[in-house]
Write a protein that holds these residues in place. Sequence first.
Motif, PDB file in Angstrom:
ATOM      1  N   PRO A  84       0.946  -1.298   0.258  1.00 17.51           N
ATOM      2  CA  PRO A  84       0.254  -0.161   0.005  1.00 17.51           C
ATOM      3  C   PRO A  84       1.010   1.345   0.224  1.00 17.51           C
ATOM      4  O   PRO A  84       0.299   2.337  -0.546  1.00 17.51           O
ATOM      5  CB  PRO A  84      -0.851  -0.095   1.851  1.00 17.51           C
ATOM      6  N   ALA A  85       1.947   1.568   0.491  1.00 15.35           N
ATOM      7  CA  ALA A  85       2.504   2.704   0.948  1.00 15.35           C
ATOM      8  C   ALA A  85       2.874   3.542  -0.884  1.00 15.35           C
ATOM      9  O   ALA A  85       3.077   4.404  -0.380  1.00 15.35           O
ATOM     10  CB  ALA A  85       4.140   2.415   1.643  1.00 15.35           C
ATOM     11  N   VAL A  86       4.057   2.112  -1.937  1.00 14.00           N
ATOM     12  CA  VAL A  86       3.681   2.827  -2.790  1.00 14.00           C
ATOM     13  C   VAL A  86       3.237   3.472  -3.524  1.00 14.00           C
ATOM     14  O   VAL A  86       3.450   4.092  -4.294  1.00 14.00           O
ATOM     15  CB  VAL A  86       4.573   1.378  -3.833  1.00 14.00           C
ATOM     16  N   LEU A  87       1.777   3.250  -2.968  1.00 10.62           N
ATOM     17  CA  LEU A  87       0.465   4.057  -3.720  1.00 10.62           C
ATOM     18  C   LEU A  87       0.232   5.261  -3.000  1.00 10.62           C
ATOM     19  O   LEU A  87      -0.558   6.225  -3.759  1.00 10.62           O
ATOM     20  CB  LEU A  87      -0.630   3.128  -3.448  1.00 10.62           C
ATOM     21  N   ALA A  88       1.095   5.589  -2.858  1.00  6.41           N
ATOM     22  CA  ALA A  88       0.217   7.186  -1.613  1.00  6.41           C
ATOM     23  C   ALA A  88       0.886   8.094  -2.074  1.00  6.41           C
ATOM     24  O   ALA A  88       0.248   9.085  -2.220  1.00  6.41           O
ATOM     25  CB  ALA A  88       1.411   6.898   0.367  1.00  6.41           C
ATOM     26  N   SER A  89       1.753   8.560  -2.839  1.00  5.57           N
ATOM     27  CA  SER A  89       2.195   9.460  -3.134  1.00  5.57           C
ATOM     28  C   SER A  89       1.805  10.173  -4.117  1.00  5.57           C
ATOM     29  O   SER A  89       0.912  10.912  -4.692  1.00  5.57           O
ATOM     30  CB  SER A  89       3.808   9.625  -4.362  1.00  5.57           C
ATOM     31  N   TYR A  90       1.242   9.143  -5.373  1.00  3.86           N
ATOM     32  CA  TYR A  90       0.115   8.711  -6.405  1.00  3.86           C
ATOM     33  C   TYR A  90      -1.754   9.474  -6.042  1.00  3.86           C
ATOM     34  O   TYR A  90      -1.569  11.076  -6.401  1.00  3.86           O
ATOM     35  CB  TYR A  90      -0.419   8.172  -7.073  1.00  3.86           C
ATOM     36  N   TYR A  91      -1.756   8.974  -4.799  1.00  2.18           N
ATOM     37  CA  TYR A  91      -2.952   9.812  -3.827  1.00  2.18           C
ATOM     38  C   TYR A  91      -2.495  11.611  -3.537  1.00  2.18           C
ATOM     39  O   TYR A  91      -3.915  11.675  -3.385  1.00  2.18           O
ATOM     40  CB  TYR A  91      -3.826   8.426  -2.883  1.00  2.18           C
ATOM     41  N   GLN A  92      -1.960  11.557  -3.232  1.00  3.87           N
ATOM     42  CA  GLN A  92      -1.475  12.952  -2.594  1.00  3.87           C
ATOM     43  C   GLN A  92      -1.431  13.726  -3.423  1.00  3.87           C
ATOM     44  O   GLN A  92      -2.426  15.142  -3.339  1.00  3.87           O
ATOM     45  CB  GLN A  92       0.487  13.288  -1.822  1.00  3.87           C
ATOM     46  N   ARG A  93      -1.720  13.492  -5.110  1.00  2.00           N
ATOM     47  CA  ARG A  93      -1.213  14.418  -5.867  1.00  2.00           C
ATOM     48  C   ARG A  93      -2.584  14.773  -7.094  1.00  2.00           C
ATOM     49  O   ARG A  93      -3.301  15.006  -7.277  1.00  2.00           O
ATOM     50  CB  ARG A  93      -0.194  13.295  -7.016  1.00  2.00           C
ATOM     51  N   LEU A  94      -3.554  13.018  -6.569  1.00  2.00           N
ATOM     52  CA  LEU A  94      -4.875  12.725  -7.038  1.00  2.00           C
ATOM     53  C   LEU A  94      -6.210  13.519  -6.252  1.00  2.00           C
ATOM     54  O   LEU A  94      -6.668  14.654  -6.922  1.00  2.00           O
ATOM     55  CB  LEU A  94      -4.873  11.842  -7.703  1.00  2.00           C
ATOM     56  N   CYS A  95      -5.331  13.814  -5.023  1.00  2.00           N
ATOM     57  CA  CYS A  95      -6.770  14.161  -4.311  1.00  2.00           C
ATOM     58  C   CYS A  95      -6.339  15.304  -2.645  1.00  2.00           C
ATOM     59  O   CYS A  95      -7.088  15.487  -1.660  1.00  2.00           O
ATOM     60  CB  CYS A  95      -7.505  13.489  -3.510  1.00  2.00           C
TER      61      CYS A  95
END
Length: 286
Positions: free
Chosen positions: A178-189
């Motif tokens: 799950p941790a590797v997805l954090a940066s994408y979602y921080q940019r998304l929302c």
Amino acid sequence: MLHNITGIDHVLIGVEGLEDARSAYEKLGFTATPRGSHIGWGTANYCIMFGEDYIELLGIVDPSLETNGLDEALAERGEGLLGVALASDDPEATHQSLIEDGLEPSELLALKRKLELPEGDVLPEFKLIRLTSSAGLTAKNLFICHHLTPELVRQPDWLEHPNGAKYINSIVVVVEDPAVLASYYQRLCGSINVTLTDNTLTVRFGRGSLIFVNDRDIDLLFPGLTISDEMPALPHLIAMTIAVENLDQAAKFLTESGAAPQKIANGTLRVDPAKACGLLLEFTAG
């Protein structure tokens, strides 16, 4: 929220028999809309509408026509959650801002489907933007949806459910890390809507959440859960929680309907996936 993303729009559940699935969800206390179908394809659906989001039961009614991969998904993974659509209140602005932020959206897509009303068929219209695999799901399984004709798909009688359902509280996705997805979602929302712990990544979209967990920590989210079958290939959309008006009344309805809900120590009601088309379905107080 960033990029004009306002919440969860809907989730898709792939089913083997569409009419059986409608009956199963009506037995669980949901009100289904009239049947819809995808123009030129062999797929059709029933929707379970809430005030701001909804569930789409999706099945094949003519296997000789295009199914957009539903036949393969059902053969490989069986029934269950297929994907998640996020909501945008301005798809053009969303699309442009995603491009400017380097998030590589698909082109802005137009879609119509037929809805079979008693007074005659109507054609709800939508605009879609597919997201990338950096979001932890494939572009087919995670997208942004905007309704051009919301009055056609949200009629008052369709919003009342005997189980008291109000909205989609959360969707759980099993991923490797799950941790590797954090940066994408921080940019998304926006970072304020993203919470990373040692075990899960939780992304808030309006009142609902998308929760990512690895296969070793599922029991932290679902105490007492026993997974007897081998986990499908990851990512795997495993569960959904629905918020209800009154949990005791929901429990009473589900018990009387024969669903035999399991009361969990964390205060939720759990339904056997066999009674929810392969989906781990829980109810919580909303």
